[in-house]
Motif scaffolding. Structure first.
Motif, PDB file in Angstrom:
ATOM      1  N   THR A 190       3.850 -11.110  -7.596  1.00  0.00           N
ATOM      2  CA  THR A 190       3.314 -12.263  -6.862  1.00  0.00           C
ATOM      3  C   THR A 190       1.913 -11.991  -6.320  1.00  0.00           C
ATOM      4  OG1 THR A 190       4.403 -11.500  -4.822  1.00  0.00           O
ATOM      5  CG2 THR A 190       5.609 -13.055  -6.225  1.00  0.00           C
ATOM      6  N   ILE A 191       1.606 -10.749  -5.996  1.00  0.00           N
ATOM      7  CA  ILE A 191       0.252 -10.414  -5.551  1.00  0.00           C
ATOM      8  C   ILE A 191      -0.724 -10.530  -6.712  1.00  0.00           C
ATOM      9  CG2 ILE A 191      -1.209  -8.552  -4.687  1.00  0.00           C
ATOM     10  CD1 ILE A 191       1.130  -7.621  -2.989  1.00  0.00           C
ATOM     11  N   VAL A 192      -0.334 -10.017  -7.875  1.00  0.00           N
ATOM     12  CA  VAL A 192      -1.212 -10.089  -9.046  1.00  0.00           C
ATOM     13  C   VAL A 192      -1.455 -11.544  -9.452  1.00  0.00           C
ATOM     14  CG1 VAL A 192      -1.324  -9.570 -11.509  1.00  0.00           C
ATOM     15  CG2 VAL A 192      -0.617  -7.808  -9.909  1.00  0.00           C
ATOM     16  N   LEU A 193      -0.434 -12.384  -9.350  1.00  0.00           N
ATOM     17  CA  LEU A 193      -0.583 -13.792  -9.702  1.00  0.00           C
ATOM     18  C   LEU A 193      -1.202 -14.615  -8.589  1.00  0.00           C
ATOM     19  CD1 LEU A 193       2.862 -14.468 -11.442  1.00  0.00           C
ATOM     20  CD2 LEU A 193       0.657 -14.055 -12.539  1.00  0.00           C
ATOM     21  N   GLY A 194      -1.443 -14.015  -7.446  1.00  0.00           N
ATOM     22  CA  GLY A 194      -1.931 -14.744  -6.290  1.00  0.00           C
ATOM     23  C   GLY A 194      -3.431 -14.927  -6.280  1.00  0.00           C
ATOM     24  N   THR A 195      -3.973 -15.134  -5.076  1.00  0.00           N
ATOM     25  CA  THR A 195      -5.391 -15.396  -4.892  1.00  0.00           C
ATOM     26  C   THR A 195      -6.005 -14.286  -4.052  1.00  0.00           C
ATOM     27  OG1 THR A 195      -5.018 -16.708  -2.898  1.00  0.00           O
ATOM     28  CG2 THR A 195      -4.928 -17.864  -5.006  1.00  0.00           C
ATOM     29  N   LEU A 196      -7.318 -14.405  -3.814  1.00  0.00           N
ATOM     30  CA  LEU A 196      -7.998 -13.418  -2.995  1.00  0.00           C
ATOM     31  C   LEU A 196      -7.562 -13.499  -1.532  1.00  0.00           C
ATOM     32  CD1 LEU A 196     -11.615 -13.604  -4.451  1.00  0.00           C
ATOM     33  CD2 LEU A 196      -9.878 -11.880  -4.884  1.00  0.00           C
ATOM     34  N   GLU A 197      -6.967 -14.608  -1.144  1.00  0.00           N
ATOM     35  CA  GLU A 197      -6.445 -14.749   0.210  1.00  0.00           C
ATOM     36  C   GLU A 197      -5.003 -14.273   0.266  1.00  0.00           C
ATOM     37  OE1 GLU A 197      -5.274 -18.241   3.428  1.00  0.00           O
ATOM     38  OE2 GLU A 197      -6.160 -18.751   1.495  1.00  0.00           O
ATOM     39  N   PRO A 198      -4.685 -13.238   1.047  1.00  0.00           N
ATOM     40  CA  PRO A 198      -3.290 -12.768   1.131  1.00  0.00           C
ATOM     41  C   PRO A 198      -2.381 -13.852   1.688  1.00  0.00           C
ATOM     42  CG  PRO A 198      -4.826 -11.172   2.091  1.00  0.00           C
ATOM     43  CD  PRO A 198      -5.594 -12.433   1.877  1.00  0.00           C
ATOM     44  N   ALA A 199      -1.148 -13.880   1.199  1.00  0.00           N
ATOM     45  CA  ALA A 199      -0.187 -14.872   1.676  1.00  0.00           C
ATOM     46  C   ALA A 199       0.201 -14.593   3.124  1.00  0.00           C
ATOM     47  CB  ALA A 199       1.043 -14.892   0.779  1.00  0.00           C
ATOM     48  N   SER A 200       0.560 -13.363   3.436  1.00  0.00           N
ATOM     49  CA  SER A 200       0.909 -12.975   4.805  1.00  0.00           C
ATOM     50  C   SER A 200       0.982 -11.455   4.857  1.00  0.00           C
ATOM     51  CB  SER A 200       2.239 -13.593   5.235  1.00  0.00           C
ATOM     52  OG  SER A 200       2.602 -13.111   6.516  1.00  0.00           O
ATOM     53  N   LEU A 201       0.031 -10.848   5.535  1.00  0.00           N
ATOM     54  CA  LEU A 201       0.031  -9.389   5.635  1.00  0.00           C
ATOM     55  C   LEU A 201       1.200  -8.886   6.469  1.00  0.00           C
ATOM     56  CD1 LEU A 201      -3.796  -8.718   6.158  1.00  0.00           C
ATOM     57  CD2 LEU A 201      -2.467  -8.482   4.062  1.00  0.00           C
ATOM     58  N   ILE A 202       1.554  -9.633   7.500  1.00  0.00           N
ATOM     59  CA  ILE A 202       2.665  -9.202   8.360  1.00  0.00           C
ATOM     60  C   ILE A 202       3.983  -9.278   7.596  1.00  0.00           C
ATOM     61  CG2 ILE A 202       3.935  -9.682  10.464  1.00  0.00           C
ATOM     62  CD1 ILE A 202       1.214  -8.486  10.949  1.00  0.00           C
ATOM     63  N   ALA A 203       4.223 -10.422   6.930  1.00  0.00           N
ATOM     64  CA  ALA A 203       5.510 -10.610   6.255  1.00  0.00           C
ATOM     65  C   ALA A 203       5.637  -9.711   5.037  1.00  0.00           C
ATOM     66  CB  ALA A 203       5.669 -12.077   5.845  1.00  0.00           C
ATOM     67  N   GLN A 204       4.613  -9.701   4.171  1.00  0.00           N
ATOM     68  CA  GLN A 204       4.714  -8.930   2.937  1.00  0.00           C
ATOM     69  C   GLN A 204       4.352  -7.465   3.118  1.00  0.00           C
ATOM     70  OE1 GLN A 204       2.398 -11.330  -0.013  1.00  0.00           O
ATOM     71  NE2 GLN A 204       4.418 -11.671  -0.900  1.00  0.00           N
ATOM     72  N   GLY A 205       3.804  -7.120   4.249  1.00  0.00           N
ATOM     73  CA  GLY A 205       3.482  -5.723   4.511  1.00  0.00           C
ATOM     74  C   GLY A 205       4.479  -5.078   5.454  1.00  0.00           C
ATOM     75  N   VAL A 206       4.398  -5.460   6.732  1.00  0.00           N
ATOM     76  CA  VAL A 206       5.231  -4.829   7.753  1.00  0.00           C
ATOM     77  C   VAL A 206       6.706  -5.175   7.586  1.00  0.00           C
ATOM     78  CG1 VAL A 206       5.636  -4.633  10.230  1.00  0.00           C
ATOM     79  CG2 VAL A 206       3.297  -4.793   9.354  1.00  0.00           C
ATOM     80  N   ALA A 207       7.007  -6.491   7.507  1.00  0.00           N
ATOM     81  CA  ALA A 207       8.417  -6.901   7.428  1.00  0.00           C
ATOM     82  C   ALA A 207       9.082  -6.393   6.153  1.00  0.00           C
ATOM     83  CB  ALA A 207       8.509  -8.429   7.505  1.00  0.00           C
ATOM     84  N   PHE A 208       8.389  -6.479   5.033  1.00  0.00           N
ATOM     85  CA  PHE A 208       8.970  -6.001   3.782  1.00  0.00           C
ATOM     86  C   PHE A 208       9.231  -4.500   3.853  1.00  0.00           C
ATOM     87  CE2 PHE A 208       8.982  -4.427  -0.523  1.00  0.00           C
ATOM     88  CZ  PHE A 208       9.641  -5.409  -1.237  1.00  0.00           C
ATOM     89  N   GLY A 209       8.266  -3.740   4.380  1.00  0.00           N
ATOM     90  CA  GLY A 209       8.459  -2.298   4.476  1.00  0.00           C
ATOM     91  C   GLY A 209       9.610  -1.922   5.385  1.00  0.00           C
ATOM     92  N   LEU A 210       9.725  -2.582   6.538  1.00  0.00           N
ATOM     93  CA  LEU A 210      10.818  -2.279   7.453  1.00  0.00           C
ATOM     94  C   LEU A 210      12.169  -2.614   6.835  1.00  0.00           C
ATOM     95  CD1 LEU A 210       9.356  -3.542  10.846  1.00  0.00           C
ATOM     96  CD2 LEU A 210       9.550  -1.185  10.039  1.00  0.00           C
ATOM     97  N   ALA A 211      12.265  -3.785   6.184  1.00  0.00           N
ATOM     98  CA  ALA A 211      13.534  -4.169   5.564  1.00  0.00           C
ATOM     99  C   ALA A 211      13.914  -3.203   4.442  1.00  0.00           C
ATOM    100  CB  ALA A 211      13.439  -5.598   5.030  1.00  0.00           C
ATOM    101  N   ALA A 212      12.932  -2.780   3.640  1.00  0.00           N
ATOM    102  CA  ALA A 212      13.228  -1.864   2.535  1.00  0.00           C
ATOM    103  C   ALA A 212      13.703  -0.513   3.056  1.00  0.00           C
ATOM    104  CB  ALA A 212      11.987  -1.693   1.658  1.00  0.00           C
TER     105      ALA A 212
END
Length: 809
Positions: A190-212
């Motif tokens: 989804t990042i590769v198919l996305g745009t130069l604007e991140p969708a959500s750094l908190i959700a896809q970065g912090v939250a994803f890492g904590l859940a994983a």
């Protein structure tokens, strides 16, 4: 009280009824998820959902959420059913395919559903095309993509596959770390198919890492027994919670300062992919300006070109913005500006809606092309385009072939708009338009769109016009005033008139003649092209616009078509300077023709002709056309593009998938036969006997028989109720392997023959679907080999072991 005659006692139930009730109870027990299953379901949904959040900047509206969530839930459902019944993984693939084709229409592709619910043949074609070609098309569309297009099938596919694979791995692999690989792959996609604007750094970065990390800790805890005092589980939970908190704080504080967080370093696929669109293939409309003047062979001067409603009179209507000069013509550039959301490309395909950029008054305009009116690839637009919806018989064709440059609001339809076409534009009307005279002061930006061009032939005339000016803007005002006050207007006159001397065009040679005489003489083409070159020479970013000024009543005729320039101010906005600010009156004709002396002087200023045609070149009606072979190559029998639609559908969507499935079927059967034959003919006799029994047990599992794990051969034989010879074969195998002496090769061959006959009995006692499942079950190919006394583990390695040995350094 006597029992009701309608409710027979439990003891009186027929055996068939008891069997049915037991079967339903067993089915319910199998399908109801356990506590661990629910934990894995919830964390799979959370991680895959966070990965799917990357589509937020790619699609308009909320429709993509329905497709993504629907795919996630369907993937979980299919994976849970397959893992609950311990079916082979290929069933998961078949289930996902069926769910995608049957429910993909209501969730994503809703245009051609029967009764609004049931898929049709067109729905299946759209779903298949999106799954194969949609990924590339998504990268060539201007984000955010209109959610009404069939590309909503892509979030559905990602959610479907990612959820199914993640949950399957979670239920079939005990390793704690393997479960995060599929959602990580979905996140990367989804990042590769996305745009130069991140969708959500908190959700896809912090939250994803904590859940994983939390999920890996939970899964590791399941496989460990508590410590002696029973407090081990709580201690590990506390340590894990502390690590998660520490990781969250470190990510929030140090993350923004790590390499790669700078927006300029972000890389996505759409900035690297060049859309299959060559702007150089389409001629610049400015070179054909004279077909709208009088007199001309096209006779469009007093002809209705189009009718526009919804905009006030005087609104500039843009045919094309021309921001690149190659020495031969002002044309549309092939690269986007630095402020573009996707700076790698200029023209991108769009849907019915376009993300708004800039400021202006919102308006909805209706454009109608009458018979004999406007016909060109350049789609007339107004202001900043925020949406285009076509109507009429060619609506679908034109909508699927619309390309837009958001930096210049220039739109192209390669199939041309023409008579009978209608479309509605949602726009932001321009607020900064200079109509009659240039303002005394303006703060233009600094830059040059024509750095590589030799424009020294303008210097002498510009110096004469700008003697008293002290700033670039004052110099440009002086040049525009001299053009308007001292210049003359001519469209070339009739064929045999004296004005026919003034030819069309705006190449360096033509403009050198234009500025090299005592009195300027030309039309919008020469004046606008020259003023734009002078402005860039003065370090003011300026481009040319070909279009029309909307008259009262909204009916645009050829006489309303003009060319003007746009300058960029220090805020980055482009301000239109309409033709009245620099163009002389149409009735102001040339005083005299050029003399021979002037012509000789000008000839020395003309640069040599270009060796090749520059991009975006269009020769005017009086110029020679490019020597390009426009004939299409003859169609060939084996060229799919020449086949009728029904034949392409039959070949690519029916026969080809069937051939692939048949090839896969025989490939799996052939590989298992090769593996069986290899173990029956190689190694010691003891190893061959052990392999024969294990191969029979693997086949029994493929036929759906549940065998106890880590059990003896006699225990396994006892579980095979439908194979009477299983017990004798187990006894014989134990005797050959553990008995006194060493068995002969002939004993091993005889035992293999017996197990093959037993396998045939198992197959004969199964229905068609169980036999098919056994044939395509790939698990026997990767089954671990048996152990034989005194020889360690298997004499012949399995496929999985061969792979591990090859990968081990």
């Amino acid at each position: 009280m006597s029992a009701s005659p309608l409710a027979p006692p439990r003891e009186s139930m027929m055996p068939t009824e008891r069997t049915r009730a037991d079967r339903i109870a067993g089915l319910r027990t199998t399908l109801v998820p356990s506590r661990d299953d629910l934990v894995d379901l919830g964390l799979t949904a959370l991680l895959v959902g966070l990965a799917l959040l990357g589509f937020r900047t790619v699609f308009f509206g909320w429709e993509w959420i329905l497709a993504a969530v629907g795919g996630l839930l369907l993937g979980l459902l299919v994976a849970h059913v397959v893992t609950a019944f311990r079916l082979p993984s290929v069933v998961t693939l078949l289930g996902l395919t069926a769910a995608y084709l049957l429910l993909g229409g209501p969730l994503a592709v809703r245009d051609h559903l029967a009764l609004g619910v049931f898929p049709t043949g067109r729905t299946f074609r759209d779903l298949a095309a999106a799954a194969v070609h949609g990924w590339k098309r998504l990268l060539t569309l201007l984000p955010p993509v209109d959610a009404t297009v069939t590309l909503l099938a892509l979030p559905l596919i990602v959610g479907l596959v990612a959820a199914a694979v993640t949950y399957t791995v979670a239920r079939r692999r005990s390793h704690g770390y393997a479960v995060v690989v599929p959602p990580l792959a979905a996140l990367a996609l989804t990042i590769v198919l996305g745009t130069l604007e991140p969708a959500s750094l908190i959700a896809q970065g912090v939250a994803f890492g904590l859940a994983a990390i939390g999920w890996m800790i939970v899964r590791s805890t399941r496989s460990r027994a508590p410590l002696q005092n029973g407090a081990g589980r709580g201690a590990r939970l506390g340590i894990g919670t502390g690590l998660l908190a520490l990781a969250a704080v470190a990510g929030l504080l140090a993350g923004p300062h790590l390499p790669g967080t700078d927006g300029d370093l972000r890389r996505v696929a759409r900035t690297e992919v060049v859309p299959p669109f060559d702007i150089a293939a389409y001629p610049s409309p400015l070179a054909g300006f004279r077909k709208y003047t009088e007199p001309n062979d096209a006779k469009l001067f007093d002809t209705e070109l189009m009718r526009i409603t919804g905009a006030p009179a005087g609104t500039p209507v843009r045919f094309a913005t021309l921001d690149y000069y190659d020495g031969g013509v002002w044309g549309a550039g092939s690269r986007a500006g630095v402020d573009s959301p996707d700076p790698g490309t200029a023209f991108q395909q769009v849907g019915e809606r376009v993300s708004a950029r800039g400021e202006g008054k919102p308006a909805s305009l209706q454009v109608t092309i009458p018979e004999g009116g406007y016909s060109d690839v350049w789609l007339p637009t107004v202001g900043q385009v925020t949406g285009v919806k076509f109507a009429g018989g060619r609506a679908d064709l034109l909508a699927s072939r619309l390309w837009l440059n958001v930096d210049t609001s220039t739109a192209i339809v390669p199939d041309k708009v023409g008579a009978g076409d209608r479309y509605t534009m949602n726009v932001l009307l321009p607020t900064k338009v200079v109509r009659d005279t240039l303002p005394a002061s303006l703060s233009p930006a600094s830059g040059n769109l024509t750095e590589s061009q030799e424009l020294s032939f303008l210097d002498a005339k510009v110096d004469a016009w700008t003697r008293d000016a002290v700033s670039p803007w004052e110099e440009l005002r002086a040049v525009a005033g001299a053009m308007r006050n001292d210049g003359a207007y001519t469209d070339g006159g009739t064929k045999n008139s004296v004005e026919s001397y003034y030819l069309p065009g705006h190449s360096r040679g033509r403009l050198a003649r234009f500025v090299g005489v005592t009195q300027l003489a030309g039309d919008d083409e020469q004046y606008a092209a020259t003023l734009a070159l002078v402005a860039n020479r003065l370090d003011i970013p300026t481009r040319v616009v070909m279009g029309a000024e909307l008259p009262e009543g909204g009916v645009i005729k050829g006489k309303d078509v003009h060319a003007w320039v746009e300058v960029q101010d220090d805020t980055g906005s482009w301000i239109p300077l309409l033709s009245k600010t620099f163009l002389p009156d149409r009735n102001q004709k040339p005083n005299q023709l050029q003399s021979k002396t002037d012509e000789q002087k000008i000839g020395a200023l003309v640069p040599p002709p270009a060796g090749v045609n520059p991009p975006s070149v269009l020769q005017g009606p009086d110029q020679a056309q490019n020597a390009v072979n426009l004939k299409k190559p003859p169609k060939k029998l084996f060229d799919p593009s020449s086949w009728p639609a029904w034949l392409r559908f039959l070949v690519f969507y029916v026969l080809l998938p069937l051939l692939v499935l048949v090839a896969l079927y025989w490939a799996i059967r052939g590989a298992k036969a090769w593996r069986r034959r290899r173990h029956a003919t190689r190694g010691t006799a003891t190893a061959r006997v052990a392999w024969a029994w294990d191969d029979l047990m693997n086949s029994a599992k493929s036929f759906g028989h549940a065998l106890p794990r880590r059990s003896t051969r006699l225990e396994q034989a006892a579980a095979l109720h439908r194979l009477p010879s299983a017990n004798s074969l187990a006894v014989q195998a134990n005797a050959l392997i553990f008995g006194p002496g060493t068995p002969e090769v002939s004993d091993a061959d005889a035992y293999w023959k017996s197990t093959n006959e037993a396998r045939g009995d198992l197959r004969a006692n199964c229905d068609f679907w169980r036999r098919l499942r056994s044939d395509i079950d790939p698990r026997p190919l990767f089954a671990r080999g048996p152990e034989t006394p005194g020889e360690g583990r298997r004499t012949l390695p399995s496929f999985a072991t061969l792979t591990r040995r090859t990968a081990t350094p």
